[in-house]
Design an enzyme around this catalytic site. Structure first.
Site, PDB file in Angstrom:
ATOM      1  N   ARG A   7       0.825  -1.212   0.000  1.00 47.20           N
ATOM      2  CA  ARG A   7       0.000   0.000   0.000  1.00 47.20           C
ATOM      3  C   ARG A   7       0.860   1.264   0.000  1.00 47.20           C
ATOM      4  NH1 ARG A   7      -3.856   2.520   4.339  1.00 47.20           N
ATOM      5  NH2 ARG A   7      -5.407   3.496   2.995  1.00 47.20           N
ATOM      6  N   HIS A  11       0.472   4.342  -2.530  1.00 47.79           N
ATOM      7  CA  HIS A  11       0.196   5.719  -2.095  1.00 47.79           C
ATOM      8  C   HIS A  11       1.355   6.659  -2.421  1.00 47.79           C
ATOM      9  CE1 HIS A  11      -3.480   5.237   0.760  1.00 47.79           C
ATOM     10  NE2 HIS A  11      -3.553   4.413  -0.267  1.00 47.79           N
ATOM     11  N   VAL A  15       0.841   9.955  -5.993  1.00 48.52           N
ATOM     12  CA  VAL A  15       0.976  11.373  -5.645  1.00 48.52           C
ATOM     13  C   VAL A  15       2.320  11.883  -6.167  1.00 48.52           C
ATOM     14  CG1 VAL A  15       0.904  13.053  -3.767  1.00 48.52           C
ATOM     15  CG2 VAL A  15      -0.411  10.928  -3.592  1.00 48.52           C
ATOM     16  N   GLY A  17       3.949  10.877  -8.641  1.00 47.08           N
ATOM     17  CA  GLY A  17       4.781   9.786  -9.164  1.00 47.08           C
ATOM     18  C   GLY A  17       5.519   9.008  -8.086  1.00 47.08           C
ATOM     19  N   ASP A  19       8.166   8.613  -6.218  1.00 50.57           N
ATOM     20  CA  ASP A  19       9.321   9.461  -5.889  1.00 50.57           C
ATOM     21  C   ASP A  19       9.593   9.506  -4.386  1.00 50.57           C
ATOM     22  OD1 ASP A  19       7.149  10.820  -4.975  1.00 50.57           O
ATOM     23  OD2 ASP A  19       7.557  12.698  -6.024  1.00 50.57           O
ATOM     24  N   SER A  21       7.814  10.572  -2.123  1.00 50.21           N
ATOM     25  CA  SER A  21       7.336  11.804  -1.467  1.00 50.21           C
ATOM     26  C   SER A  21       6.536  11.483  -0.207  1.00 50.21           C
ATOM     27  CB  SER A  21       6.507  12.659  -2.425  1.00 50.21           C
ATOM     28  OG  SER A  21       5.439  11.908  -2.974  1.00 50.21           O
ATOM     29  N   ASN A  40      -4.060   8.819   4.415  1.00 50.01           N
ATOM     30  CA  ASN A  40      -2.833   8.242   4.980  1.00 50.01           C
ATOM     31  C   ASN A  40      -2.780   8.282   6.504  1.00 50.01           C
ATOM     32  OD1 ASN A  40      -1.747   7.711   2.436  1.00 50.01           O
ATOM     33  ND2 ASN A  40      -0.749   9.708   2.285  1.00 50.01           N
ATOM     34  N   HIS A 139      -6.367  -6.153  -1.851  1.00 48.78           N
ATOM     35  CA  HIS A 139      -7.222  -6.254  -0.665  1.00 48.78           C
ATOM     36  C   HIS A 139      -7.535  -7.710  -0.313  1.00 48.78           C
ATOM     37  CE1 HIS A 139      -8.821  -1.815  -0.977  1.00 48.78           C
ATOM     38  NE2 HIS A 139      -7.517  -1.889  -0.830  1.00 48.78           N
ATOM     39  N   THR A 140      -6.791  -8.625  -0.858  1.00 51.58           N
ATOM     40  CA  THR A 140      -6.853 -10.019  -0.424  1.00 51.58           C
ATOM     41  C   THR A 140      -5.940 -10.232   0.786  1.00 51.58           C
ATOM     42  OG1 THR A 140      -6.497 -12.299  -1.155  1.00 51.58           O
ATOM     43  CG2 THR A 140      -5.050 -10.674  -2.066  1.00 51.58           C
ATOM     44  N   ASP A 187      -9.806  -9.621   3.678  1.00 48.12           N
ATOM     45  CA  ASP A 187     -10.255 -10.939   3.207  1.00 48.12           C
ATOM     46  C   ASP A 187     -10.260 -11.875   4.411  1.00 48.12           C
ATOM     47  OD1 ASP A 187     -10.585 -13.485   2.170  1.00 48.12           O
ATOM     48  OD2 ASP A 187      -8.715 -13.489   1.029  1.00 48.12           O
ATOM     49  N   THR A 190      -8.635 -15.947   3.580  1.00 51.66           N
ATOM     50  CA  THR A 190      -7.179 -16.169   3.539  1.00 51.66           C
ATOM     51  C   THR A 190      -6.482 -14.810   3.694  1.00 51.66           C
ATOM     52  OG1 THR A 190      -7.281 -16.063   1.110  1.00 51.66           O
ATOM     53  CG2 THR A 190      -7.217 -18.263   2.090  1.00 51.66           C
ATOM     54  N   ASP A 195      -3.887 -14.151  -2.862  1.00 57.68           N
ATOM     55  CA  ASP A 195      -4.521 -15.081  -3.798  1.00 57.68           C
ATOM     56  C   ASP A 195      -5.739 -14.412  -4.423  1.00 57.68           C
ATOM     57  OD1 ASP A 195      -6.388 -14.971  -1.781  1.00 57.68           O
ATOM     58  OD2 ASP A 195      -5.940 -16.966  -0.985  1.00 57.68           O
TER      59      ASP A 195
END
Ligand code: HEM
Length: 267
Positions: A7, A11, A15, A17, A19, A21, A40, A139-140, A187, A190, A195
């Protein structure tokens, strides 16, 4: 940490690219940190893992490897660590000397977003609807806070499996403000494996966030969800390709930016 590291890369890339940041903390030269954006704050985790990796890399090869590249490699290694796919990471990103909290507010998706706005938000970053659905397969793994799914599990008109809603209500009180930070697995089945179970959940109306379920809600992305629910190998290869595409968003190269000495501050 696998979920949090994937994640973090996402994120970062959305924002200004890929980089690094997002790693910059508030200071004299950084008046506002992206870490304080609503998407965030109190939610993105793993900053210290990247800082630790950076310090180990600096000790053997100083001034060469950017924090942005470390984020990209960490995301790939995180996927591998939770039985997800591997991919070759393009390297050579440099680090920004600026951060943009306002852009974090507008360019990172909200769990309240409708399908059209999710599609156009990803489109602006060069990612199509198929990439967006594959990447949402992240989001698994990982967790979400009660405040992000309370409305969905208590609203009688939600497009949600009623047993699933009841199970989730146990850890997430209905009273606004109470237990906001209580965590639940995105999830349930699992939670620690990258997966295709996320897509099976969506077909059973067991998506935790409204923005998850919207991908399978009688609209244009239903067929992609169905395809990934049936083919773990197609999901994994598309996920890997979409992660490479995401990791290529607007990198700083040549003499743009810098190679930071530490990730949380500019040189
Ligand atoms: C499609 C739009 C998306 C929305 C609206 C969204 C929203 C969210 C929200 C609200 C959470 C829970 C945060 C919290 O409660 O603290 C979350 C968690 C997470 N998201 Fe997304 N997300 C999206 C797409 C993505 C993409 C593209 C990726 C990766 C490529 C991703 C990776 C993750 C991961 C791994 C977690 C779990 C983090 C952890 O456990 O630390 N998400 N997302």
């Amino acid at each position: 940490m696998a979920a949090s590291l994937i994640r973090l890369h996402f994120h970062d890339c959305f924002v200004q690219g890929c980089d690094a940041s997002i790693l910059l903390e508030k200071s004299d030269s950084i008046p506002e940190s992206e870490q304080d954006a609503v998407q965030n704050a109190g939610s993105v985790r793993g900053y210290e893992v990247i800082e630790q990796a950076k310090s180990e890399v600096e000790s053997i090869c100083p001034g060469v490897v950017s924090c942005a590249d470390i984020l990209a490699v960490a995301a790939r290694d995180a996927s591998v660590a939770v039985s997800g796919p591997s991919w070759n990471v393009n390297l050579g990103r440099r680090d920004s000397t600026t951060a943009n909290v306002a852009k974090a507010g507008t360019d990172l998706p909200s769990f309240r977003a409708g399908l059209d706005s999710l599609i156009s938000l990803f489109d602006r970053k060069g990612l199509n609807a198929r990439d967006m659905v594959a990447l949402s397969g992240s989001h698994t793994i990982g967790q979400a806070q009660c405040v992000t799914f309370r409305d969905r599990i208590y609203n009688a008109s939600s497009d949600i499996d009623s047993n699933f809603a009841r199970t989730r209500q146990r850890g997430c009180p209905s009273t606004p403000g109470r237990g906001n930070a209580n965590l639940a697995a995105l999830d349930l089945v699992t939670p620690n494996q990258l997966d295709n179970n996320y897509f099976k959940n969506l077909i059973q109306k067991k998506g935790l966030l409204a923005s998850d379920q919207i991908l399978y809600s009688g609209q244009s992305t239903d067929s992609i969800v169905t395809e990934y629910s049936k083919s773990p190998s197609k999901f994994k290869s598309d996920f890997a390709a979409a992660m490479v595409k995401m990791g290529n968003i607007e990198p700083l190269t040549g003499s743009a930016g810098e190679i930071r000495r530490i990730c949380k501050a500019v040189n």
